[in-house]
Design a protein around this motif. Structure first.
Motif, short mmCIF file in Angstrom:
data_model
loop_
_atom_site.label_atom_id
_atom_site.label_comp_id
_atom_site.label_asym_id
_atom_site.label_seq_id
_atom_site.Cartn_x
_atom_site.Cartn_y
_atom_site.Cartn_z
N LYS A 174 -16.66 15.32 -41.90
CA LYS A 174 -17.86 15.62 -41.82
C LYS A 174 -18.29 16.68 -40.27
O LYS A 174 -17.76 16.32 -39.42
CB LYS A 174 -18.95 14.39 -41.54
CG LYS A 174 -20.04 14.49 -42.05
CD LYS A 174 -20.73 13.21 -41.72
CE LYS A 174 -22.14 13.34 -42.29
NZ LYS A 174 -22.57 14.18 -43.35
N VAL B 93 -18.39 9.34 -37.35
CA VAL B 93 -17.47 10.10 -38.48
C VAL B 93 -15.95 9.74 -38.32
O VAL B 93 -15.57 9.06 -39.19
CB VAL B 93 -17.60 11.73 -38.45
CG1 VAL B 93 -17.01 12.37 -39.05
CG2 VAL B 93 -18.68 11.82 -38.67
N SER C 29 -14.05 14.86 -37.62
CA SER C 29 -15.04 15.06 -36.84
C SER C 29 -14.61 16.63 -36.19
O SER C 29 -14.13 16.61 -35.41
CB SER C 29 -15.72 14.13 -36.00
OG SER C 29 -14.36 14.35 -35.20
N GLN D 101 -22.65 11.24 -32.61
CA GLN D 101 -21.95 10.97 -34.34
C GLN D 101 -20.82 11.26 -34.70
O GLN D 101 -20.51 11.12 -35.74
CB GLN D 101 -22.47 12.42 -35.36
CG GLN D 101 -24.46 13.00 -35.67
CD GLN D 101 -24.57 14.10 -36.42
OE1 GLN D 101 -24.08 15.08 -35.87
NE2 GLN D 101 -25.95 13.55 -36.75
N CYS E 201 -20.93 17.65 -36.62
CA CYS E 201 -21.68 17.21 -36.73
C CYS E 201 -22.60 17.83 -35.96
O CYS E 201 -22.31 19.11 -35.37
CB CYS E 201 -20.33 16.64 -35.83
SG CYS E 201 -19.68 14.77 -36.65
N LYS F 75 -16.59 9.45 -47.89
CA LYS F 75 -15.70 9.96 -48.00
C LYS F 75 -15.39 9.18 -49.39
O LYS F 75 -14.50 9.67 -49.95
CB LYS F 75 -15.34 8.95 -47.34
CG LYS F 75 -14.00 7.96 -46.76
CD LYS F 75 -13.39 7.29 -45.91
CE LYS F 75 -12.32 7.01 -45.99
NZ LYS F 75 -11.69 5.38 -44.98
N THR G 213 -21.46 9.50 -43.92
CA THR G 213 -19.93 9.66 -43.86
C THR G 213 -19.57 9.29 -44.62
O THR G 213 -18.65 9.40 -45.71
CB THR G 213 -19.78 9.47 -42.60
OG1 THR G 213 -20.83 9.97 -41.55
CG2 THR G 213 -17.98 9.57 -43.04
#
Length: 276
Positions: A210, A221, A13, A217, A212, A203, A199
């Motif tokens: 990812k 994640v 993240s 979030q 954010c 993946k 997400t």
């Protein structure tokens, strides 16, 4: 030859925080985000670009204990040359480069200091040059600026419409032997089901993390990009079965265990150990 990937703490993240909101820096750093990106680009109004950079520089000098990434303004802007001077500071661990369109854009930063660069692929030309950009010596991992890219391409939708482009970014990363790429933001930070879905989709395509835009979030994640208990249990069973077979052909749950299965099991356990 580009830098090779190696076992280290995975970054799942990446949390953005505006560079002109210094009061939010500590809060962002105290979240569960694996990395914090202090943003000089989209989050900062034009009239505050210079003052935000100066405030950020002063904060970095006063807080050497904090490691952060900095998103500078794009090379095509008047702020780029001064923004990238922040790369000289030791607690700037990497530069996030928006609207990257060539390997030369990446190397312009690497000339200042040996530092990781995360090129954002968010223009048609940047996408056309994605393999060249991935192969640049300083590139750590590609990031997909999906929102800006859709705007540039006059595209609607989100997942199926961008599938080809995401696949190519993952492929370019593998061909360059760099870290797996980072997917773009989910704009609606209140829709937890949507962030979970997007997400998981990233993946499944081979992304490793990812971007954010809100602390809400981050936990989702991190959870999605960490091996599940079921995956860890399966990986342990695979390796235990292989060890017990002592080199003989073997199956698990009715499926043959070959080298790709073994490597997948090893990768899952490695990720689990690094994420713990």
């Amino acid at each position: 030859m580009n830098q090779t990937t190696q076992a280290k703490q995975p970054i799942r993240s990446y949390l953005f925080v505006p560079a002109n909101r210094i009061e939010r820096f500590e809060k962002a750093l105290n979240t569960a985000a694996d990395a914090v990106i202090i943003d000089l680009e989209d989050a900062v109004p034009v009239e505050l670009k210079i003052s935000a950079r100066e405030m950020l520089k002063q904060w970095l000098l006063e807080h050497p204990e904090h490691q952060v990434l900095v998103r500078v303004n794009a090379k095509q802007t008047p702020w780029f040359a001064e923004d990238i001077q922040l790369a000289r500071l030791d607690n700037v661990s990497a530069i996030v480069l928006p609207k990257t369109e060539s390997a030369a854009d990446v190397e312009a930063i690497a000339q200042l200091r040996e530092i990781a660069v995360y090129p954002l692929i968010e223009t048609p030309l940047g996408f056309a040059k994605v393999r060249e950009i991935a192969a640049a010596q300083a590139t750590r991992a590609l990031m997909f600026g999906s929102i800006d890219f859709q705007l540039e391409m006059n595209m609607q939708g989100a997942y199926h419409e961008l599938l080809y482009f995401r696949n190519e970014i993952v492929l370019a990363s593998r061909l360059a032997n760099i870290e797996a790429p980072v997917d773009g933001v989910t704009v609606d930070f209140k829709d937890t089901a949507l962030i979970q879905l997007e997400t998981e989709q990233a993946k499944n395509l081979g992304f490793a993390g990812k971007l954010c835009i809100h602390p809400n979030q981050v936990d989702i994640v991190n959870q999605v990009f960490s091996p599940t208990a079921a995956e860890i249990e399966w990986a342990n069973r695979v390796l235990q079965t292989v060890e017990a077979a002592q080199g003989q052909a073997v199956s698990l749950d009715g499926k043959m265990i070959d080298l790709p299965v073994i490597l997948k099991a090893q990768r899952i356990l490695q990720q689990a150990n690094l994420s713990a």
